[in-house]
Write an enzyme that holds these catalytic residues in place. Structure first.
Site, PDB file in Angstrom:
ATOM      1  N   SER A 275     -38.976   0.713  13.303  1.00  0.00           N
ATOM      2  CA  SER A 275     -38.670   1.261  12.288  1.00  0.00           C
ATOM      3  C   SER A 275     -37.780   2.555  12.527  1.00  0.00           C
ATOM      4  O   SER A 275     -36.842   2.794  13.534  1.00  0.00           O
ATOM      5  CB  SER A 275     -39.550   2.432  11.444  1.00  0.00           C
ATOM      6  OG  SER A 275     -39.312   2.650  10.596  1.00  0.00           O
ATOM      7  N   ASP A 276     -36.647   2.203  11.765  1.00  0.00           N
ATOM      8  CA  ASP A 276     -35.036   3.746  11.222  1.00  0.00           C
ATOM      9  C   ASP A 276     -35.474   3.979  10.198  1.00  0.00           C
ATOM     10  O   ASP A 276     -35.630   3.292   9.177  1.00  0.00           O
ATOM     11  CB  ASP A 276     -33.800   2.600  12.052  1.00  0.00           C
ATOM     12  CG  ASP A 276     -33.203   3.633  12.637  1.00  0.00           C
ATOM     13  OD1 ASP A 276     -33.127   4.127  13.029  1.00  0.00           O
ATOM     14  OD2 ASP A 276     -31.990   3.658  11.330  1.00  0.00           O
ATOM     15  N   GLN A 277     -34.664   5.554   9.655  1.00  0.00           N
ATOM     16  CA  GLN A 277     -34.568   5.624   8.719  1.00  0.00           C
ATOM     17  C   GLN A 277     -33.041   5.505   8.682  1.00  0.00           C
ATOM     18  O   GLN A 277     -32.483   6.512   9.999  1.00  0.00           O
ATOM     19  CB  GLN A 277     -35.386   6.191   8.354  1.00  0.00           C
ATOM     20  CG  GLN A 277     -35.363   7.601   6.405  1.00  0.00           C
ATOM     21  CD  GLN A 277     -36.486   8.477   6.870  1.00  0.00           C
ATOM     22  OE1 GLN A 277     -36.257   9.712   7.353  1.00  0.00           O
ATOM     23  NE2 GLN A 277     -37.479   8.496   5.767  1.00  0.00           N
TER      24      GLN A 277
END
Length: 194
Positions: free
Chosen positions: A70-72
């Protein structure tokens, strides 16, 4: 029921806490990748690519597992806001964000390392910030120190005092791991939560 090991490709304590809400066993592994945006890459593209790269980096060490990456990335106008890492950067980000809306793109990847099947989705959340003062910025940063949070404000903590409105796909995405999407992805791999 699928009994493949589940690996979270992240060292984020926030993602670990979120995944723990699903009450299923998992392990954590550091993806150790370069998170620099490529020239011309949009915020959405950065989050998408990095979530996949994190999963692939960990899959090398866990060839039979299901890997979650996951990355934001936060976007204010045309400016991408990453993790500030320092107090000075956090002050700059918060001054820029006050009185404005910021879009947070949180990409989620589930990679089945056994057969190389990959699912990737992006959750979008829009956060409107109050027109807070410099004193409020300093007070917030002293109390919460959100230096590893994209955009310098943690909605799950005291950062909520800086926010006037939130809307989006999944409130857990804003914290860093879109659980609504993850449950659907896991179900496609035979992992049932309930």
């Amino acid at each position: 029921m699928n009994y493949q090991p589940l690996i979270l490709a992240s060292t984020s304590i926030y993602r670990r806490e979120l995944l723990g809400r699903l009450k299923i066993p998992f392990q954590v592994a550091a993806p150790d990748i370069d998170e620099t945006a490529l020239p011309g890459e949009s915020a959405k593209q950065v989050a998408w690519r990095l979530s996949r790269e994190k999963a692939r980096a960990v899959a090398i060490h866990y060839p039979g597992a299901l890997i979650i990456g996951s990355d934001q990335v936060a976007l204010l106008g045309e400016e991408q806001l990453g993790k500030p890492l320092t107090h000075e950067n956090a002050v700059r980000q918060l001054r820029t964000m006050r009185g404005h809306s910021v879009t947070f793109y949180t990409a989620l990847t589930l990679l089945n390392a056994r057969n190389d099947e990959i699912q990737t989705e992006i959750a979008k959340n829009c956060v409107s910030f109050r027109n807070f003062s410099d004193d409020e910025i300093e007070s917030y940063l002293r109390k919460e120190q959100p230096y590893h949070s994209a955009g310098s404000a943690k909605s799950e903590g005291l950062g909520v005092a800086l926010i006037s409105r939130m809307e989006g796909d999944d409130p857990t995405a804003l914290v860093g791991l879109p659980l609504i999407q993850l449950v659907s992805m896991l179900k496609k791999e035979g992992v049932l939560i309930l």
